[in-house]
Design a protein around this motif. Structure first.
Motif, PDB file in Angstrom:
ATOM      1  N   SER A   5       0.842  -1.200   0.000  1.00  0.00           N
ATOM      2  CA  SER A   5       0.000   0.000   0.000  1.00  0.00           C
ATOM      3  C   SER A   5       0.870   1.239   0.000  1.00  0.00           C
ATOM      4  N   ALA A   6       0.370   2.260  -0.673  1.00  0.00           N
ATOM      5  CA  ALA A   6       1.067   3.551  -0.703  1.00  0.00           C
ATOM      6  C   ALA A   6       0.026   4.655  -0.610  1.00  0.00           C
ATOM      7  N   THR A   7       0.368   5.683   0.129  1.00  0.00           N
ATOM      8  CA  THR A   7      -0.533   6.822   0.282  1.00  0.00           C
ATOM      9  C   THR A   7      -0.141   7.910  -0.706  1.00  0.00           C
ATOM     10  N   LEU A   8      -1.142   8.416  -1.385  1.00  0.00           N
ATOM     11  CA  LEU A   8      -0.962   9.586  -2.242  1.00  0.00           C
ATOM     12  C   LEU A   8      -1.505  10.747  -1.405  1.00  0.00           C
ATOM     13  N   PRO A   9      -0.632  11.495  -0.738  1.00  0.00           N
ATOM     14  CA  PRO A   9      -1.059  12.480   0.267  1.00  0.00           C
ATOM     15  C   PRO A   9      -2.203  13.386  -0.198  1.00  0.00           C
ATOM     16  N   GLY A  10      -3.258  13.377   0.626  1.00  0.00           N
ATOM     17  CA  GLY A  10      -4.409  14.223   0.373  1.00  0.00           C
ATOM     18  C   GLY A  10      -5.312  13.750  -0.744  1.00  0.00           C
ATOM     19  N   VAL A  11      -4.961  12.649  -1.409  1.00  0.00           N
ATOM     20  CA  VAL A  11      -5.725  12.212  -2.574  1.00  0.00           C
ATOM     21  C   VAL A  11      -6.330  10.829  -2.375  1.00  0.00           C
ATOM     22  N   ALA A  12      -5.471   9.843  -2.112  1.00  0.00           N
ATOM     23  CA  ALA A  12      -5.948   8.463  -2.090  1.00  0.00           C
ATOM     24  C   ALA A  12      -4.882   7.539  -1.517  1.00  0.00           C
ATOM     25  N   THR A  13      -5.278   6.286  -1.372  1.00  0.00           N
ATOM     26  CA  THR A  13      -4.360   5.214  -1.034  1.00  0.00           C
ATOM     27  C   THR A  13      -4.489   4.173  -2.132  1.00  0.00           C
ATOM     28  N   VAL A  14      -3.357   3.676  -2.595  1.00  0.00           N
ATOM     29  CA  VAL A  14      -3.400   2.637  -3.625  1.00  0.00           C
ATOM     30  C   VAL A  14      -2.834   1.350  -3.021  1.00  0.00           C
ATOM     31  N   HIS A  15      -3.596   0.285  -3.193  1.00  0.00           N
ATOM     32  CA  HIS A  15      -3.194  -1.046  -2.734  1.00  0.00           C
ATOM     33  C   HIS A  15      -2.869  -1.853  -3.986  1.00  0.00           C
ATOM     34  N   GLN A  16      -1.604  -2.207  -4.148  1.00  0.00           N
ATOM     35  CA  GLN A  16      -1.196  -2.989  -5.314  1.00  0.00           C
ATOM     36  C   GLN A  16      -1.089  -4.447  -4.909  1.00  0.00           C
ATOM     37  N   CYS A  17      -1.698  -5.316  -5.693  1.00  0.00           N
ATOM     38  CA  CYS A  17      -1.769  -6.739  -5.390  1.00  0.00           C
ATOM     39  C   CYS A  17      -1.111  -7.535  -6.507  1.00  0.00           C
ATOM     40  N   VAL A  18      -0.294  -8.507  -6.100  1.00  0.00           N
ATOM     41  CA  VAL A  18       0.331  -9.411  -7.062  1.00  0.00           C
ATOM     42  C   VAL A  18      -0.091 -10.818  -6.658  1.00  0.00           C
ATOM     43  N   THR A  19      -0.768 -11.504  -7.573  1.00  0.00           N
ATOM     44  CA  THR A  19      -1.253 -12.845  -7.290  1.00  0.00           C
ATOM     45  C   THR A  19      -0.117 -13.853  -7.351  1.00  0.00           C
ATOM     46  N   ARG A  20      -0.405 -15.063  -6.932  1.00  0.00           N
ATOM     47  CA  ARG A  20       0.593 -16.133  -6.948  1.00  0.00           C
ATOM     48  C   ARG A  20       1.178 -16.363  -8.336  1.00  0.00           C
ATOM     49  N   ASP A  21       0.335 -16.178  -9.355  1.00  0.00           N
ATOM     50  CA  ASP A  21       0.838 -16.399 -10.719  1.00  0.00           C
ATOM     51  C   ASP A  21       1.416 -15.142 -11.361  1.00  0.00           C
ATOM     52  N   GLY A  22       1.627 -14.075 -10.547  1.00  0.00           N
ATOM     53  CA  GLY A  22       2.315 -12.882 -11.033  1.00  0.00           C
ATOM     54  C   GLY A  22       1.443 -11.818 -11.663  1.00  0.00           C
ATOM     55  N   ARG A  23       0.130 -12.011 -11.659  1.00  0.00           N
ATOM     56  CA  ARG A  23      -0.769 -10.988 -12.208  1.00  0.00           C
ATOM     57  C   ARG A  23      -0.870  -9.833 -11.220  1.00  0.00           C
ATOM     58  N   CYS A  24      -0.903  -8.603 -11.741  1.00  0.00           N
ATOM     59  CA  CYS A  24      -0.903  -7.420 -10.892  1.00  0.00           C
ATOM     60  C   CYS A  24      -2.165  -6.595 -11.125  1.00  0.00           C
TER      61      CYS A  24
END
Length: 100
Positions: A5-24
């Motif tokens: 997870s990363a915070t975009l200050p004052g805008v949003a939070t983005v949660h990046q997910c990578v599955t077991r098979d490498g899909r993002c």
């Protein structure tokens, strides 16, 4: 699945997910409450190929679909576990008092 997870200050939070098979994919949670599903290019992991905006009720519906058990089943399980915990705590307190 690996989630960062990363915070975009004052805008949003983005949660990046990578599955077991490498899909993002990602979930962008804006300060307004709106969510966006982000689908990344497998060849260029920083490039978003598609974004789907979800209103709060749509995000809730999707979350219910993705859960392995319905919300009411999960709540019943939590209530059962709480009762077991409370009974064990009460028994421990009674044992401690009797031992004195």
């Amino acid at each position: 699945m690996d989630v960062t997870s990363a915070t975009l200050p004052g805008v949003a939070t983005v949660h990046q997910c990578v599955t077991r098979d490498g899909r993002c994919f990602g979930v962008l949670v804006e300060k307004s409450g709106r969510r966006r599903l982000l689908f990344y290019d497998p060849a260029e992991p920083d490039t978003v190929l598609q974004a789907i905006s979800l209103e709060q009720c749509e995000a809730d519906q999707l979350a219910d679909i993705l859960h392995s058990r319905p919300v009411l089943d999960r709540l019943a399980d939590l209530e059962r576990r709480f009762t077991e915990f409370a009974e064990a705590a009460f028994a421990q307190a009674a044992f401690t008092k009797a031992a004195r």
